[in-house]
Design an enzyme around this catalytic site. Structure first.
Site, PDB file in Angstrom:
ATOM      1  N   ASP A  10       0.886  -1.163  -0.111  1.00 24.08           N
ATOM      2  CA  ASP A  10      -0.090  -0.210   0.012  1.00 24.08           C
ATOM      3  C   ASP A  10       0.993   1.186   0.093  1.00 24.08           C
ATOM      4  OD1 ASP A  10      -1.617   2.134   0.843  1.00 24.08           O
ATOM      5  OD2 ASP A  10      -2.629   1.084   2.562  1.00 24.08           O
ATOM      6  N   ILE A  11       0.710   1.903  -1.029  1.00 19.06           N
ATOM      7  CA  ILE A  11       1.573   3.196  -1.087  1.00 19.06           C
ATOM      8  C   ILE A  11       1.661   4.151   0.007  1.00 19.06           C
ATOM      9  CG2 ILE A  11      -0.048   4.813  -2.687  1.00 19.06           C
ATOM     10  CD1 ILE A  11       2.843   5.140  -4.382  1.00 19.06           C
ATOM     11  N   GLY A  32      -9.736   3.487  -5.962  1.00 19.66           N
ATOM     12  CA  GLY A  32      -8.147   2.868  -6.143  1.00 19.66           C
ATOM     13  C   GLY A  32      -7.348   3.707  -5.247  1.00 19.66           C
ATOM     14  N   ASP A  34      -6.328   6.583  -5.499  1.00 21.16           N
ATOM     15  CA  ASP A  34      -6.663   8.021  -5.339  1.00 21.16           C
ATOM     16  C   ASP A  34      -7.552   7.918  -4.064  1.00 21.16           C
ATOM     17  OD1 ASP A  34      -7.087  10.676  -5.600  1.00 21.16           O
ATOM     18  OD2 ASP A  34      -8.510  10.491  -7.437  1.00 21.16           O
ATOM     19  N   GLY A 123      -5.448   0.109 -13.138  1.00 16.56           N
ATOM     20  CA  GLY A 123      -6.515  -0.220 -12.508  1.00 16.56           C
ATOM     21  C   GLY A 123      -7.615   0.305 -13.215  1.00 16.56           C
ATOM     22  N   TYR A 125      -8.636   2.623 -15.038  1.00 21.86           N
ATOM     23  CA  TYR A 125      -8.288   2.952 -16.494  1.00 21.86           C
ATOM     24  C   TYR A 125      -7.942   1.983 -17.192  1.00 21.86           C
ATOM     25  CZ  TYR A 125      -9.068   8.076 -15.129  1.00 21.86           C
ATOM     26  OH  TYR A 125      -9.604   9.210 -14.692  1.00 21.86           O
TER      27      TYR A 125
HETATM   28  N1  AR6 Z   1      -1.545   1.590  -2.812  1.00 18.87           N
HETATM   29  C1  AR6 Z   1      -0.848   1.289  -4.272  1.00 18.87           C
HETATM   30  N2  AR6 Z   1      -1.507   1.002  -5.111  1.00 18.87           N
HETATM   31  C2  AR6 Z   1      -2.801   0.978  -5.249  1.00 18.87           C
HETATM   32  C3  AR6 Z   1      -3.338   1.147  -4.134  1.00 18.87           C
HETATM   33  C4  AR6 Z   1      -2.772   1.379  -2.827  1.00 18.87           C
HETATM   34  N3  AR6 Z   1      -3.303   1.697  -1.853  1.00 18.87           N
HETATM   35  N4  AR6 Z   1      -4.552   0.876  -4.365  1.00 18.87           N
HETATM   36  C5  AR6 Z   1      -4.867   0.428  -5.663  1.00 18.87           C
HETATM   37  N5  AR6 Z   1      -3.709   0.567  -6.261  1.00 18.87           N
HETATM   38  P1  AR6 Z   1      -6.243   2.897 -10.079  1.00 18.87           P
HETATM   39  P2  AR6 Z   1      -6.063   4.239 -12.507  1.00 18.87           P
HETATM   40  C6  AR6 Z   1      -3.180   0.146  -7.502  1.00 18.87           C
HETATM   41  O1  AR6 Z   1      -7.545   2.176 -10.360  1.00 18.87           O
HETATM   42  O2  AR6 Z   1      -6.163   3.242 -13.176  1.00 18.87           O
HETATM   43  C7  AR6 Z   1      -9.614   6.815  -9.484  1.00 18.87           C
HETATM   44  O3  AR6 Z   1     -10.916   6.703  -9.493  1.00 18.87           O
HETATM   45  C8  AR6 Z   1      -3.889  -0.652  -8.509  1.00 18.87           C
HETATM   46  O4  AR6 Z   1      -4.142  -2.062  -8.206  1.00 18.87           O
HETATM   47  O5  AR6 Z   1      -6.119   3.370  -8.675  1.00 18.87           O
HETATM   48  O6  AR6 Z   1      -4.947   5.241 -12.880  1.00 18.87           O
HETATM   49  C9  AR6 Z   1      -9.030   7.968  -9.933  1.00 18.87           C
HETATM   50  O7  AR6 Z   1      -9.704   8.962  -9.284  1.00 18.87           O
HETATM   51  C10 AR6 Z   1      -3.529  -0.433  -9.798  1.00 18.87           C
HETATM   52  O8  AR6 Z   1      -2.374  -1.060  -9.887  1.00 18.87           O
HETATM   53  O9  AR6 Z   1      -5.841   4.164 -11.095  1.00 18.87           O
HETATM   54  C11 AR6 Z   1      -9.438   8.072 -11.601  1.00 18.87           C
HETATM   55  O10 AR6 Z   1     -10.820   8.353 -11.653  1.00 18.87           O
HETATM   56  C12 AR6 Z   1      -2.883   1.176  -9.566  1.00 18.87           C
HETATM   57  O11 AR6 Z   1      -3.076   1.436  -8.186  1.00 18.87           O
HETATM   58  C13 AR6 Z   1      -9.071   6.348 -11.833  1.00 18.87           C
HETATM   59  O12 AR6 Z   1      -9.175   5.742 -10.495  1.00 18.87           O
HETATM   60  C14 AR6 Z   1      -3.736   2.182 -10.216  1.00 18.87           C
HETATM   61  O13 AR6 Z   1      -5.061   2.016 -10.161  1.00 18.87           O
HETATM   62  C15 AR6 Z   1      -7.721   6.188 -12.288  1.00 18.87           C
HETATM   63  O14 AR6 Z   1      -7.500   4.758 -12.657  1.00 18.87           O
END
Ligand code: AR6
Length: 169
Positions: A10-11, A32, A34, A123, A125
């Site tokens: 978890d970042i 996600g 964010d 994720g 996207y």
């Molecule tokens: N720590 C690290 N990585 C994580 C965590 C965490 N706590 N939670 C999820 N991931 P995503 P996107 C990973 O969906 O695809 C949001 O609603 C996840 O497994 O977070 O860029 C924004 O507001 C994946 O590998 O972001 C945008 O609307 C990576 O983080 C949209 O999602 C990115 O997944 C952006 O989509």
């Protein structure tokens, strides 16, 4: 010399100067990573995001902006907006490259030494993980910085963790 690390987890728990967020153009939060960053960092992050919106409007895809990290142990959060995967016909690769480049540049301007990236766009996207990992690793490897000495790729899921290990071995 910049060292590159891979961590699975978890970042929001990381001890680095800058945590990068995979945001959206509204900068107002989402799911996600964010969602996790705003939840753990607290309302100060959103307050800063609103100030940025008042100044410049939304954040374009590939661009990066900086806010406080609120309650997180980092000094700052850099919010960058990854591209939504659209079958590769919307310059997604270039946009994703820009996310990493612009975040690294901003980190340098802030004068910090360490930065952690999530796997932007892979994720919600829907960007294919292998292609996204290749871009992330390529940009970071090619980036030469006199200031940054530690870049961490934080992989949340096993699939990304395995991909990054292969690319960096
Ligand atoms: N720590 C690290 N990585 C994580 C965590 C965490 N706590 N939670 C999820 N991931 P995503 P996107 C990973 O969906 O695809 C949001 O609603 C996840 O497994 O977070 O860029 C924004 O507001 C994946 O590998 O972001 C945008 O609307 C990576 O983080 C949209 O999602 C990115 O997944 C952006 O989509």
């Amino acid at each position: 010399m910049m060292t590159i690390e891979i961590i699975q987890g978890d970042i929001t728990k990381l001890h680095v100067d800058i945590i990068v967020n995979a945001a959206n153009t509204s900068l107002l939060g989402g799911g996600g990573v964010d969602g996790a960053i705003h939840r753990e960092g607290g309302p100060e992050i959103l307050e800063d995001c609103r100030k940025i919106r008042n100044r410049q409007g939304s954040c374009a895809v590939g661009e990066a902006v900086v806010t406080t990290a609120g309650n997180l142990s980092a000094a700052y959060v850099i919010h960058t907006v990854g591209p939504k995967w659209n079958n590769g016909v919307s310059n997604e690769a270039e946009k994703l490259e820009n996310c990493y480049i612009n975040s690294l540049k901003l980190a340098e301007e802030l004068g910090v030494k360490s930065i952690a990236f999530p796997n932007i766009s892979t994720g919600i996207y829907g960007y294919p993980k292998q292609a996204a990992a290749e871009i992330a690793v390529k940009v970071v490897k090619e980036y030469s910085s006199s200031l940054l000495d530690r870049v961490v790729f934080v992989c949340f899921d096993e699939a990304n963790f395995t991909l990054y290990q292969k690319l960096l071995e």
